[in-house]
Design an enzyme around this catalytic site. Structure first.
Site, PDB file in Angstrom:
ATOM      1  N   GLY A  58      43.339  28.048   8.778  1.00  0.00           N
ATOM      2  CA  GLY A  58      42.515  26.876   9.096  1.00  0.00           C
ATOM      3  C   GLY A  58      43.098  25.527   8.737  1.00  0.00           C
ATOM      4  O   GLY A  58      42.354  24.546   8.700  1.00  0.00           O
ATOM      5  N   TRP A  60      45.135  23.608  10.512  1.00  0.00           N
ATOM      6  CA  TRP A  60      45.060  22.676  11.652  1.00  0.00           C
ATOM      7  C   TRP A  60      43.611  22.213  11.827  1.00  0.00           C
ATOM      8  O   TRP A  60      43.350  21.055  12.130  1.00  0.00           O
ATOM      9  CB  TRP A  60      45.587  23.335  12.936  1.00  0.00           C
ATOM     10  N   ASP A 130      40.072  32.645  16.063  1.00  0.00           N
ATOM     11  CA  ASP A 130      41.172  33.486  15.579  1.00  0.00           C
ATOM     12  C   ASP A 130      40.730  34.950  15.566  1.00  0.00           C
ATOM     13  O   ASP A 130      39.539  35.242  15.506  1.00  0.00           O
ATOM     14  CB  ASP A 130      41.622  33.076  14.166  1.00  0.00           C
ATOM     15  N   ASP A 146      39.767  37.431  20.296  1.00  0.00           N
ATOM     16  CA  ASP A 146      41.147  37.585  20.744  1.00  0.00           C
ATOM     17  C   ASP A 146      41.368  36.649  21.933  1.00  0.00           C
ATOM     18  O   ASP A 146      40.682  36.768  22.953  1.00  0.00           O
ATOM     19  CB  ASP A 146      41.326  39.054  21.167  1.00  0.00           C
ATOM     20  N   ASP A 179      48.417  27.464  17.616  1.00  0.00           N
ATOM     21  CA  ASP A 179      49.531  27.758  16.707  1.00  0.00           C
ATOM     22  C   ASP A 179      49.726  29.270  16.659  1.00  0.00           C
ATOM     23  O   ASP A 179      50.179  29.827  15.666  1.00  0.00           O
ATOM     24  CB  ASP A 179      49.171  27.199  15.313  1.00  0.00           C
ATOM     25  N   LYS A 219      52.479  26.506  20.072  1.00  0.00           N
ATOM     26  CA  LYS A 219      53.723  27.020  19.481  1.00  0.00           C
ATOM     27  C   LYS A 219      54.475  27.815  20.533  1.00  0.00           C
ATOM     28  O   LYS A 219      53.869  28.501  21.373  1.00  0.00           O
ATOM     29  CB  LYS A 219      53.362  27.938  18.302  1.00  0.00           C
TER      30      LYS A 219
END
Ligand SMILES: C[S@@+](CC[C@H](N)C(=O)[O-])C[C@H]1O[C@@H](n2cnc3c(N)ncnc32)[C@H](O)[C@@H]1O
Length: 381
Positions: A58, A60, A130, A146, A179, A219
């Site tokens: 967490g 970000w 997440d 997911d 990310d 990312k």
């Protein structure tokens, strides 16, 4: 590696604990923002609705919460604001003191008095997703899901707004950040492939929720064919850059795509797992800029061509930008620890790490490294 030794070898790991970030990744987002103005400081109303994909633990989300909800500033921006405040103080003091005193005030650089002003934004909405559970954060809607699974789409839309309507611009978000990283295996090609699938899923979700002109940051692992991904991103964004923050180790293949100026394709939104495959019924020709043409092939795949491209039109090299102040800590360097340094515990230990069950079993069997009392007895008999 002990905590203290890690503090020495990884300045960002130490700073994250000292500055109350849940992970050192916070600095990556701050440094990308320094370069790309992700949060639109000049017009804060342009960045109030954000989705944070693959958000655990967490850090970000913490950056989003502290900048958008609390109105704090970080990095170079905070320093510039502090210096402005200091200058204002010095000028204010000058009316009461003589020139000698002003010089003294200026020389002492009483920066302690200078704090940057908080600028909270109105109507902020932040949704974080997440696979792993995440400890709560003020003002952030959290989903355990997911991002590669289609069932996550309705969950996300509902979390952004219960009445989310794809045709209503007011429900859309300004920024999607991701990310996401798989558990790396060390087999580079496999890791890069799995990472790229996470990126496509993040992109598919972003295209469902972003407003025209919105931004997407994700990312990416810089593998052999990464230019194909850049070319595909360029289909739907005006500007695509690849950014390497100073807090990301130079030795790591990790980098971040920063995509600005979302331009939705008319009558088309992608499905998860099929991010850039456009149905044949859609418009067949797109001309997003005078330099680039998008053409729909018979099999439903969009083909890119660039005016000045000589070879393969499916490939495109995104401009690469290192970001983060040059005076920032070097992620690959080992630093001497400050005098009297005490190593702090991580701000937020993982709430349910994948190794939790193994730890639990070891605790129950009261042994270490699998050599439990029970087993050693068995071995003797
Ligand atoms: C590097 S961490 C993210 C760190 C985070 N940005 C922060 O600042 O704390 C990568 C995260 O990706 C998540 N992840 C990997 N695959 C995912 C998936 N398919 N759906 C959702 N999250 C996923 C992992 O659970 C992990 O928490």
């Amino acid at each position: 590696m002990g905590k203290s030794s890690k503090d020495k070898r990884d300045a960002y790991y130490r700073l994250a604990k000292e500055q109350n970030w849940r992970a050192r990744s916070a600095f990556k987002l701050i440094q990308i923002d320094e370069q790309f103005d992700l949060f639109s400081y000049a017009d804060p109303s342009k960045c109030t609705r954000v989705v944070d994909l693959c958000a655990a633990p967490g850090s970000w989300s913490q950056v989003l919460s502290r900048i958008l909800i609390k109105g704090e500033s970080f990095g170079r921006r905070a320093w510039v604001e502090k210096m402005e405040q200091f200058r204002n103080h010095a000028v204010a003091d000058s009316s009461e003191t003589n020139v000698e005193d002003l010089a003294k005030t200026t020389n002492t650089l009483n920066l302690e008095r200078a704090t940057s002003e908080l600028k909270p934004r109105q109507n902020v909405k932040i949704v974080a997703i997440d696979l792993q559970p995440m400890a709560p954060l003020d003002g952030i809607v959290q989903l355990k899901a997911d991002i590669t699974h289609p069932s996550t789409v309705p969950l996300l839309l509902k979390a952004i707004d219960p009445d989310f309507d794809e045709h209503n611009e007011t429900h859309r978000v300004d920024l999607v950040i991701s990310d996401g990283a798989p558990d790396v295996t060390g087999l580079h090609d496999l890791d890069i492939y799995v990472q790229s699938q996470l990126l496509y899923s993040a992109l598919a979700l972003a295209m469902k929720v972003l407003r025209p002109g919105g931004k997407f940051v994700a990312k990416i692992f810089r593998g052999r064919n990464v230019d194909i991904i850049f070319a595909q991103l360029k289909l739907v964004f005006e500007r695509v850059h690849i950014a390497k923050p100073r807090s990301s180790r130079a030795s790591s293949i990790e980098a971040f795509v920063v995509c600005e100026g979302y331009r939705p394709l008319k009558d088309w939104t992608p499905e998860l797992g099929d991010a850039l495959k456009i149905p044949q019924s859609s418009t067949t020709q797109y001309t997003p800029s005078d330099k680039q043409t998008r053409r729909l092939r018979g099999d439903g795949v969009v083909e890119l061509s660039f005016e000045d491209e000589e070879s393969d039109p499916q490939r495109w090299i995104a401009p690469f930008l290192a970001c983060g102040d040059l005076s920032a800590w070097d992620a690959d360097a080992t630093y001497k620890l400050p005098e009297g340094h005490t190593s702090l515990d991580p701000v937020q230990p993982p709430t349910a790490p994948p190794y939790k069950e193994a730890l639990e079993r070891r605790r129950i069997e009261s042994g270490a490294y699998g050599k439990t009392k029970g087993r050693s007895k068995q071995a003797v008999t």
